[in-house]
Enzyme design. Structure first.
Site, PDB file in Angstrom:
ATOM      1  N   LYS A 128       1.698   4.176  -3.046  1.00 53.90           N
ATOM      2  CA  LYS A 128       1.499   5.616  -2.800  1.00 53.90           C
ATOM      3  C   LYS A 128       2.768   6.381  -3.178  1.00 53.90           C
ATOM      4  O   LYS A 128       2.710   7.452  -3.786  1.00 53.90           O
ATOM      5  CB  LYS A 128       1.164   5.878  -1.326  1.00 53.90           C
ATOM      6  CG  LYS A 128      -0.197   5.368  -0.881  1.00 53.90           C
ATOM      7  CD  LYS A 128      -1.332   6.225  -1.415  1.00 53.90           C
ATOM      8  CE  LYS A 128      -2.676   5.903  -0.794  1.00 53.90           C
ATOM      9  NZ  LYS A 128      -3.805   6.468  -1.547  1.00 53.90           N
ATOM     10  N   ARG A 140       4.531   6.099  15.173  1.00 56.80           N
ATOM     11  CA  ARG A 140       4.442   7.036  14.040  1.00 56.80           C
ATOM     12  C   ARG A 140       3.793   8.344  14.491  1.00 56.80           C
ATOM     13  O   ARG A 140       2.814   8.334  15.228  1.00 56.80           O
ATOM     14  CB  ARG A 140       3.612   6.423  12.916  1.00 56.80           C
ATOM     15  CG  ARG A 140       3.377   7.386  11.757  1.00 56.80           C
ATOM     16  CD  ARG A 140       2.567   6.750  10.651  1.00 56.80           C
ATOM     17  NE  ARG A 140       3.329   5.739   9.952  1.00 56.80           N
ATOM     18  CZ  ARG A 140       2.766   4.788   9.174  1.00 56.80           C
ATOM     19  NH1 ARG A 140       1.462   4.729   9.041  1.00 56.80           N
ATOM     20  NH2 ARG A 140       3.529   3.917   8.544  1.00 56.80           N
ATOM     21  N   TYR A 188       0.845  -1.208   0.000  1.00 59.57           N
ATOM     22  CA  TYR A 188       0.000   0.000   0.000  1.00 59.57           C
ATOM     23  C   TYR A 188       0.885   1.264   0.000  1.00 59.57           C
ATOM     24  O   TYR A 188       0.649   2.198  -0.768  1.00 59.57           O
ATOM     25  CB  TYR A 188      -0.899  -0.044   1.240  1.00 59.57           C
ATOM     26  CG  TYR A 188      -1.712   1.196   1.488  1.00 59.57           C
ATOM     27  CD1 TYR A 188      -2.834   1.498   0.727  1.00 59.57           C
ATOM     28  CD2 TYR A 188      -1.364   2.080   2.526  1.00 59.57           C
ATOM     29  CE1 TYR A 188      -3.583   2.642   0.971  1.00 59.57           C
ATOM     30  CE2 TYR A 188      -2.108   3.211   2.781  1.00 59.57           C
ATOM     31  CZ  TYR A 188      -3.219   3.494   2.001  1.00 59.57           C
ATOM     32  OH  TYR A 188      -3.952   4.631   2.254  1.00 59.57           O
TER      33      TYR A 188
HETATM   34  P1  NAD Z   1     -12.313   4.699   1.693  1.00 52.14           P
HETATM   35  O1  NAD Z   1     -11.949   3.264   1.505  1.00 52.14           O
HETATM   36  O2  NAD Z   1     -13.454   5.019   2.579  1.00 52.14           O
HETATM   37  O3  NAD Z   1     -12.547   5.401   0.279  1.00 52.14           O
HETATM   38  C1  NAD Z   1     -11.914   4.995  -0.887  1.00 52.14           C
HETATM   39  C2  NAD Z   1     -12.981   4.845  -1.953  1.00 52.14           C
HETATM   40  O4  NAD Z   1     -12.365   4.456  -3.192  1.00 52.14           O
HETATM   41  C3  NAD Z   1     -14.018   3.766  -1.618  1.00 52.14           C
HETATM   42  O5  NAD Z   1     -15.322   4.304  -1.563  1.00 52.14           O
HETATM   43  C4  NAD Z   1     -13.877   2.770  -2.744  1.00 52.14           C
HETATM   44  O6  NAD Z   1     -15.097   2.174  -3.162  1.00 52.14           O
HETATM   45  C5  NAD Z   1     -13.279   3.631  -3.847  1.00 52.14           C
HETATM   46  N1  NAD Z   1     -12.667   2.783  -4.872  1.00 52.14           N
HETATM   47  C6  NAD Z   1     -11.925   1.660  -4.691  1.00 52.14           C
HETATM   48  N2  NAD Z   1     -11.628   1.094  -5.852  1.00 52.14           N
HETATM   49  C7  NAD Z   1     -12.183   1.870  -6.809  1.00 52.14           C
HETATM   50  C8  NAD Z   1     -12.243   1.789  -8.223  1.00 52.14           C
HETATM   51  N3  NAD Z   1     -11.659   0.765  -8.884  1.00 52.14           N
HETATM   52  N4  NAD Z   1     -12.916   2.744  -8.912  1.00 52.14           N
HETATM   53  C9  NAD Z   1     -13.538   3.754  -8.247  1.00 52.14           C
HETATM   54  N5  NAD Z   1     -13.520   3.888  -6.906  1.00 52.14           N
HETATM   55  C10 NAD Z   1     -12.850   2.949  -6.192  1.00 52.14           C
HETATM   56  O7  NAD Z   1     -10.965   5.414   2.209  1.00 52.14           O
HETATM   57  P2  NAD Z   1     -10.748   6.877   2.802  1.00 52.14           P
HETATM   58  O8  NAD Z   1     -10.361   6.701   4.218  1.00 52.14           O
HETATM   59  O9  NAD Z   1     -11.865   7.765   2.459  1.00 52.14           O
HETATM   60  O10 NAD Z   1      -9.429   7.297   2.007  1.00 52.14           O
HETATM   61  C11 NAD Z   1      -9.435   8.169   0.888  1.00 52.14           C
HETATM   62  C12 NAD Z   1      -8.015   8.289   0.345  1.00 52.14           C
HETATM   63  O11 NAD Z   1      -7.132   8.770   1.355  1.00 52.14           O
HETATM   64  C13 NAD Z   1      -7.436   6.963  -0.142  1.00 52.14           C
HETATM   65  O12 NAD Z   1      -6.656   7.169  -1.298  1.00 52.14           O
HETATM   66  C14 NAD Z   1      -6.547   6.528   1.013  1.00 52.14           C
HETATM   67  O13 NAD Z   1      -5.510   5.692   0.571  1.00 52.14           O
HETATM   68  C15 NAD Z   1      -6.039   7.879   1.498  1.00 52.14           C
HETATM   69  N6  NAD Z   1      -5.633   7.818   2.910  1.00 52.14           N
HETATM   70  C16 NAD Z   1      -6.571   7.697   3.894  1.00 52.14           C
HETATM   71  C17 NAD Z   1      -6.164   7.662   5.217  1.00 52.14           C
HETATM   72  C18 NAD Z   1      -7.163   7.561   6.354  1.00 52.14           C
HETATM   73  O14 NAD Z   1      -6.742   7.620   7.510  1.00 52.14           O
HETATM   74  N7  NAD Z   1      -8.445   7.420   6.101  1.00 52.14           N
HETATM   75  C19 NAD Z   1      -4.798   7.713   5.558  1.00 52.14           C
HETATM   76  C20 NAD Z   1      -3.880   7.814   4.517  1.00 52.14           C
HETATM   77  C21 NAD Z   1      -4.300   7.887   3.204  1.00 52.14           C
END
Ligand code: NAD
Length: 331
Positions: A152, A284, A148
Site C-alpha cells: 500500500k 491503533r 500488505y
Molecule cells: P474486499 O476483499 O471485499 O474487496 C476487494 C475486491 O478486489 C474483491 O472483491 C476481490 O475479488 C477483488 N480483487 C482481488 N483480486 C483481483 C484481481 N486480480 N482483479 C480484479 N479484482 C480483484 O475488500 P474491501 O474491504 O472492500 O476493501 C476494498 C479496498 O479497501 C482494498 O483495496 C483494501 O485493501 C482497502 N482497505 C479496506 C479496509 C477495510 O477495513 N475493509 C481497510 C483498509 C484498506
C-alpha cells in the site's frame, strides 16, 4: 454528475459493491470490475465486467472511456489472512495497482483514487494498547508490519509520482477498519467486527455462551461504518487534496469491548475465551485532524449504530446457513 463515467475496481467486494450503489445514487454512470460477482446482492453498476486486473490488457479494457477511477481491487482479508499470505498479497496487489494506474494514464483518465490502509503505519508507533492516534506524517520512517502494508505504501508513492509527472490527478485514502453489512463474514478473510458478529450470533443460536477471542482482547482499534466511508470517499474525490488522508473513526476500543457491544446488541451474555491467534499491532487509532481540515467533515455514525446494522445482517446469514434452530430441538 450524470455525464461523468466512473470505474470502481473491486466492485464485487465489500466496499466496492456499496460504492457502486452510492455513486449510482449520486447520478454517475458506473462501470464495476472484479474477478468475482458481488456475493450478497446484485450490482447496480451500468456495466459489470469480470476481469483479472493483474493483467495489463484487462486494465486497459477496464479503464476505457472512463473519467474517474476508484481503485479498490486488492487481494486482502482480516489479520488471519494478511499475516499468513505475504508473498501472494504482495505479488497480486503490486500487479493490480501498477497495471490499473498505468492503464488509466494511457486511457486519459482524469482522476484516480487509490484506497490505501492504516496498515501503512509503522509497527514501532503501535506497540502499546493506548497509543497516540496516527497522523498522516507518521507513516515515515516506514516500517509497516506486513507485506500488505508495504505494498500500500509503495503504491501511494507510485500514485504521487504519476500525479506529479503525468496528466492524471490522484487522491489517496487510508482506511481504518471499515465494516458493515454485505461484507465477508466467514471463511478466513473476514475482519474483526464481522467475525465477532458471527461468533456471537452462533453463541446466541446454539446457547453455548463461549466466544473465542484472539489474544488477550486488550488490543485496540477504531472502526468506521460503511456509510461514513462512502461519504468520505466521495468528498475526497471531489476535493483537490492530493496527499494521503486518513478515513476512519477516532474512537478507540479494545477487542473485548467490541465483543461486549455486540453481545449487548444480540441481547446475550457471553463468556470470552482468549485463544492464540494473530492480533496485528497492539494498538491503533486514527488522528482525524487533517480529515476535518480537508473535508470539513468526519465520520459521524456511532460504533453501536453501525454494529447493530451489521449484527442484524450477519445473524440472518448465520441462521440461513447453519439452520441452527436444530440446536433448540430439545427445548
Ligand atoms: P474486499 O476483499 O471485499 O474487496 C476487494 C475486491 O478486489 C474483491 O472483491 C476481490 O475479488 C477483488 N480483487 C482481488 N483480486 C483481483 C484481481 N486480480 N482483479 C480484479 N479484482 C480483484 O475488500 P474491501 O474491504 O472492500 O476493501 C476494498 C479496498 O479497501 C482494498 O483495496 C483494501 O485493501 C482497502 N482497505 C479496506 C479496509 C477495510 O477495513 N475493509 C481497510 C483498509 C484498506
Amino acid at each position: 454528475m450524470a455525464n461523468k463515467r466512473v470505474l470502481v475496481t473491486g466492485a464485487g467486494g465489500f466496499i466496492g459493491h456499496h460504492l457502486v450503489s452510492f455513486l449510482k445514487n449520486e447520478g454517475y454512470w458506473v462501470r464495476g470490475v472484479d474477478i468475482k460477482e458481488p456475493e450478497f446482492a446484485e450490482t447496480q453498476a451500468d456495466e459489470f465486467e469480470l476481469l483479472d486486473l493483474r493483467r495489463w490488457e484487462n486494465c486497459l479494457q477496464a479503464t476505457r472511456e472512463i473519467d474517474e477511477v476508484y481503485a479498490l481491487a486488492a487481494d486482502m482479508g482480516g489479520m488471519g489472512f494478511i499475516s499468513a499470505n505475504h508473498s501472494q498479497i504482495l505479488h497480486n496487489n503490486i500487479l493490480i495497482n501498477v497495471h490499473t494506474l498505468d492503464a488509466a494514464r494511457e486511457n486519459g483518465v482524469n482522476r484516480y483514487l487509490f484506497t490505501s490502509s492504516a496498515c501503512v503505519y509503522p509497527e514501532y508507533k503501535q506497540m502499546e494498547t493506548s497509543i497516540a492516534p496516527l497522523r498522516e506524517e507518521d507513516a515515515y520512517p516506514a516500517q509497516p508490519q506486513d507485506a500488505y502494508g508495504w505494498e500500500k505504501l509503495v503504491t501511494e508513492r507510485l500514485c504521487t509520482h504519476y500525479g506529479e509527472e503525468h496528466d492524471i490527478e490522484v487522491r489517496i485514502v487510508r482506511f481504518h477498519n471499515i465494516f458493515g453489512p454485505l461484507g465477508t463474514w466467514e471463511g478466513g478473510r473476514e475482519k474483526a467486527p464481522a467475525a465477532m458478529c458471527r461468533k456471537i450470533a452462533m453463541a446466541k443460536q446454539t446457547r453455548e455462551p463461549e466466544v473465542e477471542i484472539w489474544g488477550d482482547g486488550e488490543q485496540t482499534r477504531s472502526f468506521c461504518y460503511i456509510d461514513d466511508c462512502l461519504t468520505g470517499l466521495h468528498k475526497l474525490m471531489r476535493s483537490n487534496y492530493t496527499e494521503p488522508l486518513n478515513l476512519g473513526q477516532d474512537r478507540m476500543v479494545t477487542i473485548n469491548q467490541l465483543a461486549d457491544i455486540v453481545a449487548n446488541i444480540a441481547g446475550i451474555d457471553v463468556v470470552k475465551k482468549h485463544v492464540q491467534g494473530p492480533q496485528g499491532v497492539r494498538g491503533r487509532n486514527s488522528d482525524n485532524t487533517r480529515l476535518r481540515e480537508v473535508l470539513d467533515w468526519e465520520p459521524e455514525i456511532s460504533l453501536e449504530e453501525g454494529l447493530s446494522q451489521t449484527y442484524k445482517w450477519i445473524e440472518a446469514k448465520v441462521k440461513e446457513k447453519y439452520n441452527v434452530e436444530q440446536y433448540h430441538t430439545a427445548d
